[in-house]
Design an enzyme around this catalytic site. Structure first.
Site, short mmCIF file in Angstrom:
data_model
loop_
_atom_site.label_atom_id
_atom_site.label_comp_id
_atom_site.label_asym_id
_atom_site.label_seq_id
_atom_site.Cartn_x
_atom_site.Cartn_y
_atom_site.Cartn_z
N ARG A 83 39.84 41.03 47.98
CA ARG A 83 40.96 41.56 47.50
C ARG A 83 41.54 42.89 47.54
O ARG A 83 42.45 43.35 48.19
CB ARG A 83 40.73 42.25 45.73
CG ARG A 83 41.28 40.33 44.65
CD ARG A 83 41.11 41.40 43.30
NE ARG A 83 41.85 41.65 42.75
CZ ARG A 83 42.18 41.63 41.79
NH1 ARG A 83 41.70 41.69 40.82
NH2 ARG A 83 43.83 41.91 41.51
N VAL A 143 45.64 46.71 39.45
CA VAL A 143 44.03 47.88 39.35
C VAL A 143 44.43 47.50 41.51
O VAL A 143 43.17 48.71 42.33
CB VAL A 143 42.84 46.65 39.47
CG1 VAL A 143 42.64 46.48 38.61
CG2 VAL A 143 43.51 45.62 41.36
N HIS A 157 43.20 49.10 33.33
CA HIS A 157 42.01 47.94 33.70
C HIS A 157 41.60 48.13 35.01
O HIS A 157 41.24 47.31 35.78
CB HIS A 157 42.51 46.93 34.35
CG HIS A 157 43.72 45.68 32.69
ND1 HIS A 157 44.81 45.01 32.99
CD2 HIS A 157 43.19 45.93 31.59
CE1 HIS A 157 44.57 44.68 32.11
NE2 HIS A 157 44.33 44.88 30.80
N CYS A 200 22.46 57.85 39.64
CA CYS A 200 21.60 57.79 39.80
C CYS A 200 20.82 56.63 40.03
O CYS A 200 19.65 56.72 39.82
CB CYS A 200 21.24 56.89 37.70
SG CYS A 200 22.36 55.47 38.11
N ASN A 232 61.90 41.28 34.27
CA ASN A 232 60.88 40.27 34.12
C ASN A 232 61.21 38.66 35.04
O ASN A 232 62.41 38.74 35.19
CB ASN A 232 59.79 39.30 33.05
CG ASN A 232 57.93 39.34 33.23
OD1 ASN A 232 57.77 39.44 34.00
ND2 ASN A 232 57.33 39.04 31.79
#
Length: 231
Positions: free
Chosen positions: A56, A90, A106, A136, A198
């Site tokens: 992606r 994203v 998102h 960490c 749309n």
């Protein structure tokens, strides 16, 4: 002062070559959502999930922002009130199109996330199983995207914006994914006018005051022109 809150979904990026869940033959069609877009899927097969999101990222890196992204950036720049863009996408096409302060509810393909300590950092082009968190050291790094079953980011801020909206627009959304599908009802309760833009009517189209149908690269620039024209 007028305030426009805009929700965008996969439909605004489709004309840039980024497929949606429902596109035949695309990346999503090759995988079950349960396998690549849930915490359980990542726990079962993190290598598969990383391969999917690596692909992606490659796809998104090749995509170029389109006329709809540019129109919303122009609206942000030229509208006398406030324009807030909230996206379910994203990708970074809003930003490459010139928009600022986009709320990525998102998450983003450009980010990595450590579930062990909640640290976030810029993702490399490719992620692999066992990559350590720079904060960490835990070998649990994953894409910083919100999966099904997880709470979207920035919800308190989004609801605050909806409560102040005088106009709410949903662009390229299916109306099937919550909580975003309910944003129109939040805006209506606050007295905002509502419009859907749309390719086809969404599941929740009947909830909007106005529905404008057609490709985003045509309808969005025209809609923006109308908002910016002298009244």
């Amino acid at each position: 002062m007028e305030k426009i809150v805009i929700l965008t979904g996969a439909g605004i990026s489709a004309e840039s070559g980024l497929g949606t869940f429902r596109d035949e033959g695309g990346l999503w069609a090759q995988h079950r959502i349960e396998d690549v877009a849930t915490p359980e899927g990542f726990a079962r097969d993190p290598a598969l999930v990383h391969r999917f999101y690596n692909a992606r990222r490659v796809q998104a890196a090749k995509a170029k922002s389109n006329a709809a992204h540019a129109a919303l950036a122009r609206l942000q720049m030229d509208f006398p009130g406030e324009v807030v863009i909230v996206t379910q996408n994203v990708d970074s096409l809003h930003e490459s199109g010139g928009a600022e302060h986009v709320i990525h509810m998102h998450g983003t393909l450009a980010g990595a996330f450590c579930p062990a300590c909640n640290h976030r950092w810029a993702s490399p082009p490719e992620m692999a199983v066992g990559e350590p968190c720079p904060a960490c050291g835990a070998a649990t790094a994953r894409p910083d995207v919100v999966w099904f079953g997880e709470m979207p980011y920035y919800m308190d801020a989004i609801y605050d914006h909806l409560a102040e909206a005088t106009l709410f627009a949903a662009i390229g959304t299916s109306g099937q994914v919550y909580p975003a599908a309910a944003f129109v009802h939040e805006a209506l309760q606050s007295g905002a006018r509502t419009v859907e833009l749309n390719l086809e009517p969404s599941t929740g189209a009947s909830s909007f005051d106005e529905v404008i149908l057609g490709p985003a690269t045509e309808t969005v620039p025209s809609w923006v022109d109308g908002l910016l024209s002298p009244r």
